[in-house]
Design a protein around this motif. Sequence first.
Motif, PDB file in Angstrom:
ATOM      1  N   VAL A   1       0.817  -1.227   0.000  1.00 15.27           N
ATOM      2  CA  VAL A   1       0.000   0.000   0.000  1.00 15.27           C
ATOM      3  C   VAL A   1       0.849   1.274   0.000  1.00 15.27           C
TER       4      VAL A   1
ATOM      5  N   GLU B   1      -8.599   2.290  -0.277  1.00 17.15           N
ATOM      6  CA  GLU B   1      -8.442   1.933   1.139  1.00 17.15           C
ATOM      7  C   GLU B   1      -9.422   0.856   1.583  1.00 17.15           C
TER       8      GLU B   1
ATOM      9  N   PRO C   1      -7.658  -3.261   1.790  1.00 19.99           N
ATOM     10  CA  PRO C   1      -6.412  -3.017   2.514  1.00 19.99           C
ATOM     11  C   PRO C   1      -5.294  -4.030   2.279  1.00 19.99           C
TER      12      PRO C   1
END
Length: 159
Positions: A32, A73, A76
């Motif tokens: 991420v 988001e 995740p």
Amino acid sequence: MDAAFAQQYDLIRGARAALLRYCATLSPAHFVAPVAGFNHSSIRDLLVHVAECYQAWLGEVGLGRPLARRPPEQAPDVAAVRALFAAVDALVAEFRQKFAGQWLTTQRFASPRHPAPLLLSPLQLFTHVITHEFHHKGQCLSMSRQLGYVPVDTDVIRT
């Protein structure tokens, strides 16, 4: 042509699975992490974008479904991205069923991002999303290299 379409999508799914297996070996933080050379997008962000492209072009344009955008988001980790692609697989199956036998027939498709209907064949829509996926797959691998990893072979024909 319907059988060839199914076989081609199976090859794409295999290449995608190789990429997602590789992504599962990355640290969760790197998966991420924004990468400066890629407009501060992350590998996860690009994968979510790819899934959304299928939803936009095959779902919204091809099947007339409303597009439900999700922020990256909400995915995740790799497991969540796999779930997004499971939904993509179901969408592709529905698209394939609707346009069976019509792959080369030019039709008018409404797109909210274009003022006039688009004259396209279902094959053009499908080709657009798969080439888009492979473009971003390469970017994901380049991003991982910038994060210090050695990418694996994720081509359709892997050696």
